[in-house]
Design a protein around this motif. Structure first.
Motif, short mmCIF file in Angstrom:
data_model
loop_
_atom_site.label_atom_id
_atom_site.label_comp_id
_atom_site.label_asym_id
_atom_site.label_seq_id
_atom_site.Cartn_x
_atom_site.Cartn_y
_atom_site.Cartn_z
N SER A 20 -11.07 21.56 3.46
CA SER A 20 -10.01 22.05 4.34
C SER A 20 -8.80 22.58 3.59
N GLY A 21 -8.61 22.13 2.36
CA GLY A 21 -7.42 22.52 1.61
C GLY A 21 -6.20 21.69 1.96
N ILE A 22 -6.37 20.67 2.79
CA ILE A 22 -5.26 19.77 3.12
C ILE A 22 -4.74 19.15 1.83
N THR A 23 -3.43 19.17 1.67
CA THR A 23 -2.81 18.52 0.52
C THR A 23 -2.12 17.27 1.01
N LEU A 24 -2.34 16.18 0.32
CA LEU A 24 -1.67 14.95 0.71
C LEU A 24 -1.12 14.26 -0.51
N LYS A 25 -0.13 13.41 -0.26
CA LYS A 25 0.46 12.60 -1.32
C LYS A 25 0.14 11.15 -1.00
N LEU A 26 -0.39 10.48 -2.01
CA LEU A 26 -0.74 9.09 -1.82
C LEU A 26 -0.29 8.25 -2.99
N TYR A 27 -0.12 6.98 -2.73
CA TYR A 27 0.22 6.05 -3.80
C TYR A 27 -1.03 5.78 -4.62
N PRO A 28 -0.92 5.78 -5.95
CA PRO A 28 -2.08 5.57 -6.80
C PRO A 28 -2.44 4.10 -6.99
N SER A 29 -1.80 3.23 -6.24
CA SER A 29 -2.14 1.81 -6.32
C SER A 29 -1.78 1.15 -5.00
N LEU A 30 -2.30 -0.03 -4.80
CA LEU A 30 -2.06 -0.78 -3.57
C LEU A 30 -1.10 -1.93 -3.83
N LEU A 31 -0.31 -2.23 -2.83
CA LEU A 31 0.49 -3.46 -2.86
C LEU A 31 -0.29 -4.52 -2.08
N VAL A 32 -0.07 -5.76 -2.40
CA VAL A 32 -0.73 -6.84 -1.67
C VAL A 32 -0.44 -6.69 -0.18
N GLY A 33 0.79 -6.35 0.16
CA GLY A 33 1.16 -6.17 1.56
C GLY A 33 0.38 -5.06 2.25
N ASP A 34 0.03 -3.98 1.49
CA ASP A 34 -0.78 -2.91 2.07
C ASP A 34 -2.13 -3.44 2.54
N VAL A 35 -2.74 -4.25 1.69
CA VAL A 35 -4.06 -4.80 2.00
C VAL A 35 -3.97 -5.77 3.17
N ILE A 36 -2.99 -6.67 3.12
CA ILE A 36 -2.84 -7.66 4.19
C ILE A 36 -2.52 -6.97 5.51
N ASP A 37 -1.55 -6.05 5.49
CA ASP A 37 -1.14 -5.36 6.72
C ASP A 37 -2.28 -4.54 7.33
N SER A 38 -3.13 -3.99 6.47
CA SER A 38 -4.21 -3.14 6.97
C SER A 38 -5.35 -3.97 7.58
N GLY A 39 -5.50 -5.20 7.11
CA GLY A 39 -6.61 -6.02 7.58
C GLY A 39 -7.95 -5.59 7.00
N ALA A 40 -7.94 -4.76 5.97
CA ALA A 40 -9.17 -4.24 5.39
C ALA A 40 -9.78 -5.22 4.40
N ASP A 41 -11.08 -5.10 4.25
CA ASP A 41 -11.83 -5.86 3.25
C ASP A 41 -12.02 -4.93 2.06
N THR A 42 -11.21 -5.09 1.01
CA THR A 42 -11.27 -4.15 -0.12
C THR A 42 -12.53 -4.33 -0.96
N SER A 43 -13.29 -5.38 -0.72
CA SER A 43 -14.54 -5.53 -1.47
C SER A 43 -15.63 -4.65 -0.86
N ASN A 44 -15.36 -4.07 0.32
CA ASN A 44 -16.36 -3.22 0.98
C ASN A 44 -15.71 -1.94 1.49
N LEU A 45 -15.26 -1.10 0.57
CA LEU A 45 -14.62 0.15 0.98
C LEU A 45 -15.64 1.22 1.36
N ASN A 46 -16.93 0.91 1.18
CA ASN A 46 -17.94 1.85 1.66
C ASN A 46 -18.00 1.84 3.18
N GLU A 47 -17.53 0.78 3.78
CA GLU A 47 -17.47 0.73 5.23
C GLU A 47 -16.31 1.63 5.67
N THR A 48 -16.61 2.57 6.53
CA THR A 48 -15.63 3.58 6.95
C THR A 48 -14.37 2.96 7.54
#
Length: 106
Positions: A20-48
């Motif tokens: 698409s050519g979409i340009t985005l800016k992202l943080y190159p690392s995660l904070l503990v709070g990012d993971v907790i707030d998201s509720g994601a399981d970072t051991s399984n990022l293959n899950e969409t």
């Protein structure tokens, strides 16, 4: 012992999505709070759903608009990330995997 001030020292990384050519800016690392707030399981990022949750925390800016007339980009949400074409989502989750792997090495 020196004082360390509690602030975010991360610098944004710019990524251009291949299809698409979409340009985005992202943080190159995660904070503990990012993971907790998201509720994601970072051991399984293959899950969409886990990838979507984390991406909404690390993407800070993009040029993805709903229409040509819109003045502001779409909010960075899981629902709007689902509007990406599959090759772009795969590229974006690849960037996320690199981010997680780099953190595990350090």
């Amino acid at each position: 012992m020196d004082k360390v001030i509690a602030k975010d020292f991360r610098e944004l990384k710019e990524v251009k999505l291949p299809t698409s050519g979409i340009t985005l800016k992202l943080y190159p690392s995660l904070l503990v709070g990012d993971v907790i707030d998201s509720g994601a399981d970072t051991s399984n990022l293959n899950e969409t759903e886990n990838a979507l949750k984390i991406l909404t925390k690390v993407i800070k800016e993009w040029n993805f608009y709903g229409t040509a007339e819109d003045k502001d980009p779409l909010p960075i949400t899981a629902e709007n990330l689902k509007k990406l074409v599959v090759p772009d989502f795969i590229a974006l989750t690849g960037e996320l995997q690199k981010l997680i792997l780099a953190e595990k090495k350090s």
